[in-house]
Each structure stands twice: as C-alpha cells, then as structure tokens.
Scaffold this motif. Structure first.
Motif, PDB file in Angstrom:
ATOM      1  N   VAL A   1       0.840  -1.228   0.021  1.00  0.00           N
ATOM      2  CA  VAL A   1       0.101   0.002  -0.055  1.00  0.00           C
ATOM      3  C   VAL A   1       0.882   1.224  -0.116  1.00  0.00           C
ATOM      4  CG1 VAL A   1      -1.868  -0.846   1.018  1.00  0.00           C
ATOM      5  CG2 VAL A   1      -0.163  -0.255   2.527  1.00  0.00           C
ATOM      6  N   PHE A   2       2.008   1.125  -0.777  1.00  0.00           N
ATOM      7  CA  PHE A   2       3.023   2.284  -0.739  1.00  0.00           C
ATOM      8  C   PHE A   2       2.519   3.506  -1.610  1.00  0.00           C
ATOM      9  CE2 PHE A   2       5.727  -0.883   1.175  1.00  0.00           C
ATOM     10  CZ  PHE A   2       6.000  -0.469   2.393  1.00  0.00           C
ATOM     11  N   SER A   3       1.818   2.943  -2.765  1.00  0.00           N
ATOM     12  CA  SER A   3       1.365   3.885  -3.655  1.00  0.00           C
ATOM     13  C   SER A   3       0.464   4.909  -2.943  1.00  0.00           C
ATOM     14  CB  SER A   3       0.720   3.152  -4.715  1.00  0.00           C
ATOM     15  OG  SER A   3       1.659   2.437  -5.775  1.00  0.00           O
ATOM     16  N   GLU A   4      -0.539   4.312  -2.001  1.00  0.00           N
ATOM     17  CA  GLU A   4      -1.514   4.872  -1.483  1.00  0.00           C
ATOM     18  C   GLU A   4      -0.903   5.907  -0.364  1.00  0.00           C
ATOM     19  OE1 GLU A   4      -3.584   1.398  -2.969  1.00  0.00           O
ATOM     20  OE2 GLU A   4      -1.597   1.688  -2.034  1.00  0.00           O
ATOM     21  N   CYS A   5       0.450   5.346   0.296  1.00  0.00           N
ATOM     22  CA  CYS A   5       1.048   6.165   1.331  1.00  0.00           C
ATOM     23  C   CYS A   5       1.387   7.489   0.594  1.00  0.00           C
ATOM     24  CB  CYS A   5       1.851   5.565   1.970  1.00  0.00           C
ATOM     25  SG  CYS A   5       1.755   4.225   3.066  1.00  0.00           S
ATOM     26  N   PHE A   6       2.100   7.350  -0.453  1.00  0.00           N
ATOM     27  CA  PHE A   6       2.619   8.605  -1.206  1.00  0.00           C
ATOM     28  C   PHE A   6       1.488   9.394  -1.911  1.00  0.00           C
ATOM     29  CE2 PHE A   6       6.258   5.486  -1.493  1.00  0.00           C
ATOM     30  CZ  PHE A   6       6.880   6.147  -0.518  1.00  0.00           C
ATOM     31  N   ALA A   7       0.433   8.777  -2.124  1.00  0.00           N
ATOM     32  CA  ALA A   7      -0.629   9.790  -2.683  1.00  0.00           C
ATOM     33  C   ALA A   7      -1.176  10.483  -1.402  1.00  0.00           C
ATOM     34  CB  ALA A   7      -1.692   8.644  -3.331  1.00  0.00           C
TER      35      ALA A   7
ATOM     36  N   ASP B   1      -9.373  16.551   2.985  1.00  0.00           N
ATOM     37  CA  ASP B   1     -10.101  15.487   3.045  1.00  0.00           C
ATOM     38  C   ASP B   1      -9.658  14.167   2.347  1.00  0.00           C
ATOM     39  OD1 ASP B   1     -11.556  17.158   4.753  1.00  0.00           O
ATOM     40  OD2 ASP B   1     -12.978  18.115   2.994  1.00  0.00           O
ATOM     41  N   LYS B   2      -9.134  14.607   1.106  1.00  0.00           N
ATOM     42  CA  LYS B   2      -8.927  13.308   0.258  1.00  0.00           C
ATOM     43  C   LYS B   2      -7.620  12.485   1.025  1.00  0.00           C
ATOM     44  CE  LYS B   2     -10.404  15.246  -4.066  1.00  0.00           C
ATOM     45  NZ  LYS B   2     -10.101  15.649  -5.552  1.00  0.00           N
ATOM     46  N   ALA B   3      -6.744  13.505   1.491  1.00  0.00           N
ATOM     47  CA  ALA B   3      -5.603  12.929   2.264  1.00  0.00           C
ATOM     48  C   ALA B   3      -6.186  11.962   3.349  1.00  0.00           C
ATOM     49  CB  ALA B   3      -4.577  14.030   2.704  1.00  0.00           C
ATOM     50  N   VAL B   4      -7.073  12.391   4.044  1.00  0.00           N
ATOM     51  CA  VAL B   4      -7.512  11.605   5.341  1.00  0.00           C
ATOM     52  C   VAL B   4      -8.132  10.364   4.700  1.00  0.00           C
ATOM     53  CG1 VAL B   4      -8.939  11.602   7.159  1.00  0.00           C
ATOM     54  CG2 VAL B   4      -7.514  13.653   6.797  1.00  0.00           C
ATOM     55  N   GLY B   5      -8.912  10.575   3.815  1.00  0.00           N
ATOM     56  CA  GLY B   5      -9.758   9.320   3.111  1.00  0.00           C
ATOM     57  C   GLY B   5      -8.850   8.338   2.663  1.00  0.00           C
ATOM     58  N   MET B   6      -7.773   8.852   2.109  1.00  0.00           N
ATOM     59  CA  MET B   6      -6.831   7.698   1.446  1.00  0.00           C
ATOM     60  C   MET B   6      -6.041   7.324   2.778  1.00  0.00           C
ATOM     61  SD  MET B   6      -5.378   6.539  -1.185  1.00  0.00           S
ATOM     62  CE  MET B   6      -5.717   7.744  -2.540  1.00  0.00           C
ATOM     63  N   PHE B   7      -5.518   7.649   3.617  1.00  0.00           N
ATOM     64  CA  PHE B   7      -5.032   7.098   5.041  1.00  0.00           C
ATOM     65  C   PHE B   7      -6.013   6.176   5.688  1.00  0.00           C
ATOM     66  CE2 PHE B   7      -3.801   7.047   9.196  1.00  0.00           C
ATOM     67  CZ  PHE B   7      -2.265   6.952   9.189  1.00  0.00           C
ATOM     68  N   ARG B   8      -7.296   6.541   5.708  1.00  0.00           N
ATOM     69  CA  ARG B   8      -8.290   5.763   6.380  1.00  0.00           C
ATOM     70  C   ARG B   8      -8.403   4.159   5.281  1.00  0.00           C
ATOM     71  NH1 ARG B   8     -11.136   6.867  10.429  1.00  0.00           N
ATOM     72  NH2 ARG B   8     -11.219   8.797  11.441  1.00  0.00           N
ATOM     73  N   ASN B   9      -8.466   4.547   4.066  1.00  0.00           N
ATOM     74  CA  ASN B   9      -8.300   3.388   2.980  1.00  0.00           C
ATOM     75  C   ASN B   9      -7.256   2.662   3.325  1.00  0.00           C
ATOM     76  OD1 ASN B   9      -9.845   2.008   1.080  1.00  0.00           O
ATOM     77  ND2 ASN B   9      -8.442   2.684  -0.397  1.00  0.00           N
ATOM     78  N   ILE B  10      -5.867   3.050   3.396  1.00  0.00           N
ATOM     79  CA  ILE B  10      -4.745   2.393   3.724  1.00  0.00           C
ATOM     80  C   ILE B  10      -4.971   1.203   5.097  1.00  0.00           C
ATOM     81  CG2 ILE B  10      -2.316   2.266   4.560  1.00  0.00           C
ATOM     82  CD1 ILE B  10      -2.170   5.053   3.066  1.00  0.00           C
ATOM     83  N   LEU B  11      -5.571   1.933   6.018  1.00  0.00           N
ATOM     84  CA  LEU B  11      -5.834   1.240   7.321  1.00  0.00           C
ATOM     85  C   LEU B  11      -6.759   0.105   7.167  1.00  0.00           C
ATOM     86  CD1 LEU B  11      -5.534   4.079   9.956  1.00  0.00           C
ATOM     87  CD2 LEU B  11      -3.802   2.707   9.079  1.00  0.00           C
TER      88      LEU B  11
END
Length: 391
Positions: A119-125, A143-153
């Motif tokens: 999930v490193f692509s998601e981390c950098f995004a 908001d998109k960054a937080v959404g991406m972070f939550r999706n990683i988890l």
C-alpha cells in the motif's frame, strides 16, 4: 554552539537550498514532468534521456508531495505547484483500481501495467494530497488525504485483501514506520484523531516487536509477537530504513514538545543504525547487514544506494537538534561529505543512485521505477529547515 559550527550549518543549509532549486528540481521539471499526459516519468538516463515511458505510481505521489512542499518556499517557481497538481490529477484519473487499491506501475497515458500487494502507492498519494492542501489552501485535498489514509488502514485490516508476503505469519518494518511519516504529513492539514492513534500504534509496535536490543537493531521482518526468525530474511538489517525510522520518531517527538521518551527511542535507533550501516573503510551507509554477521543474501548488500545517505543526513541533524550532542554533528559531517563527494553529478546534474562499496559509480542512470524526485529533494528540504532551526 561555536562560531565554526554555526558557519558549518549555515553553509550546509545554503548548499541544500541551492542544489534543490538550481539542480534537482530543474532536472526533473525538464526531463521528468510529462506536460502531455500529466504526472512524471522517472526512468531517465544520466543526461535525462527517457529510457522507459512506464510510470511508477509511487512517484506520482512522491513528485506531487515534493513539488507541493517546494512550492511553499520563498521564490518558488510557479510551475512547481502546477506540476504537483498534474501528478495528483494523474493519480486520481488513472492510478486507483476499482477495488480502491492503487496500481504499482501504469503506462504513460495511465493504462494499468502492474499491481502489487503493498500500500505504498496509497501512502505517497496521501502525502501528496496533504502537502498540496497545505500549499494551495484547498481543504478538499486535506479531506482526500485523510480518506486515503483511512483506506490504507482498511485494506491492511481486511483479512485476505492484501495477499500475505509469505505463508509464515509475520510483521514487516517498512509499512509500520512508513505510516508514522504519512500521518505526520497529513497532520499538517487535519486534526483527525486517526492520525495520532496510528502514529502511537506504529511507535508501540516498533518498540515491542521490531527493536531487538540483543542485536542492537531494528529487524525488517519478525514473527507475529516480535519473535526473532533465524533465517536470512529474518536476520536482515536495512540500516537505511532503520535510520529513517529514527528521524521519523524524532519528528513526532518534536511535534510533541520534544517528548523525552521518543527522543531516547529515536536516537537509540539512529545510533544502532549508524553502528551497523556506516562503512568505516570507504565511508557511506551500506545496504544490508545480517544481525548474526552471516553474509547477507541480497546481491546489493555492500553497495551504497542514494537514499540511505540522504536519510543519514536528515537523521543526524534531527538527533543533534534533539539532544545537542556533538557526536551527531560529526555524524552529519561524514554523511554530508560522502554524499556530495560521490553522488552528485557535476556534469549532467542530479545525483547518481547506485555506487559500488568503494564509492565508484555502479550505473549512471538518474532514475528508474524506484529512484526519482523524492529522497534527495526531501533531504534538502528537511535538512535545510533543520539547519536553519539550529541556527
């Protein structure tokens, strides 16, 4: 701090800023930035010649992050924030699969090439979106960054969503430490409690499972409860990852008023990493070691890659700022002088990525799917800020 030390830090800060603005970023804006399709190419030869149009999805996020952060500097080139936005747009248009998991590589116009279990692509995004929000003031991207972070988890927590690395259960150091840095970047634009919660979880896991005082190191792979796995993979030490983890923890310590326990943890990890990684004979941080001193399995084990040198520069400055211990200033001097003596290409610009153990160039390309505009410009951005803070 002596006058000599102040002059040294001032000179280093000036060198980082000048190299960033006059060398590294112009190189990638000229040879990497894809003004036709959007995003960035990274597979370029020594002189910038494009070798492969395949795009690393990691680097769409990394480029977006770096250019967004650079865009906040005084006298920033207005095109930098445009390039950052281009990379983020490319990510959102082409790099996220229908299941929410991002690709690893795509074609220059965004068609999928490869997807991996990480999930490193998601981390950098997420980092790119957060830094872009900081640079532009556009809270939509926060908001998109937080959404991406939550999706990683979420992806990490759903059994079977991400295929296991091995059939033997275990834990990996890389994502544990990476999530600290991602959370710290996103915290700049969001107060979502998930960020500190995950940071605390990663720090707890590092201390409980990955730090092995009997070997004085962090291990890359351990058992579910931190058990030592006595195999080549289980004995692997990645000094670059370790020293990077050390400064990530010090970054958290600074954000928490220089929390003493975190300072101790971060500097201990840095001390361990330096002892295992620094090559006293030739200089530079070595790639891999075996915690029982068997020959490492990886073929590149004794090479000097660009990124551990960059992480050592940052970590030494962070440790000096956290403690005032002059041993870290000397550590910085060694890492700084090695990097500029061996990695910088004074003829074609940018830095080499791959050196033999003796410091000679192993291959001269300036980029590939793993090397591009990230570790070097991040080092220059963070290190110059640390130098200025010390002054």
């Amino acid at each position: 701090m002596t006058t000599e030390q102040k002059n040294y830090l001032s000179a280093c800060s000036g060198q980082y800023k000048a190299d960033l603005k006059g060398n590294i970023l112009p190189f990638w804006m000229k040879y990497g930035y894809d003004r036709k399709h959007g995003g960035v190419y990274t597979c370029v030869d020594r002189d910038g010649t494009l070798m492969d149009t395949t795009k690393s999805v990691w680097f769409q996020g990394r480029f977006g992050f770096i250019m967004s952060r650079a865009a906040q500097l005084p006298d920033a080139d207005p095109e930098w924030i445009e390039a950052a936005g281009s990379a983020i747009d490319f990510i959102e248009k082409y790099c996220i699969d229908t299941d929410g998991h991002m690709f690893f590589t795509v074609t220059e116009d965004g068609r999928p090439v490869q997807k991996r279990r990480y999930v490193f692509s998601e981390c950098f995004a997420a980092m790119a979106m957060a830094e872009y929000a900081a640079a532009t003031g556009n809270s939509t991207y926060a908001d998109k960054a937080v959404g991406m972070f939550r999706n990683i988890l979420h992806m990490m927590s759903v059994p079977g969503f991400l295929p296991p690395k091995t059939y033997i259960p275990g834990r990996g150091h890389s994502i544990t430490m990476m999530l600290i840095n991602v959370a710290q970047v996103v915290r700049k634009v969001s107060s979502d409690p998930i960020l500190d919660a995950r940071t605390d979880q990663s720090i707890e896991e590092l201390a409980k499972y990955f730090m092995h005082p009997e070997f004085k190191t962090i291990l890359e792979t351990v058992g579910p409860e931190g058990e030592f796995i006595d195999t080549c993979a289980g004995r692997t030490i990645n000094p670059g990852h370790c020293i990077e983890t050390g400064w990530f923890i010090l970054d958290v310590a600074r954000s928490r008023g220089w929390d003493a326990s975190l300072v101790k943890m971060g500097t201990t990890i840095i001390d361990w990493a330096w002892a295992w990684g620094w090559d006293e004979q030739y200089g530079g941080m070595i790639n891999f070691r075996d915690c029982r001193n068997f020959p490492p399995q990886d073929y590149s084990q004794d090479m000097k890659f660009w990124w551990p040198q960059c992480e050592a520069i940052i970590a030494a400055l962070y440790a000096y700022r956290a403690t005032g211990d002059e041993k870290y200033l000397e550590m910085h001097r060694k890492a700084h002088e090695y990097a500029y003596a061996h990695l910088k290409d004074n003829e074609y610009g940018e830095w080499y990525g791959y050196l033999h153990r003796d410091g000679t160039v192993a291959q001269p390309a300036k980029g590939n799917l793993f090397k591009g505009p990230f570790h070097i410009p991040r080092m220059m951005l963070v290190a110059s800020e640390l130098c200025d803070g010390l002054l």
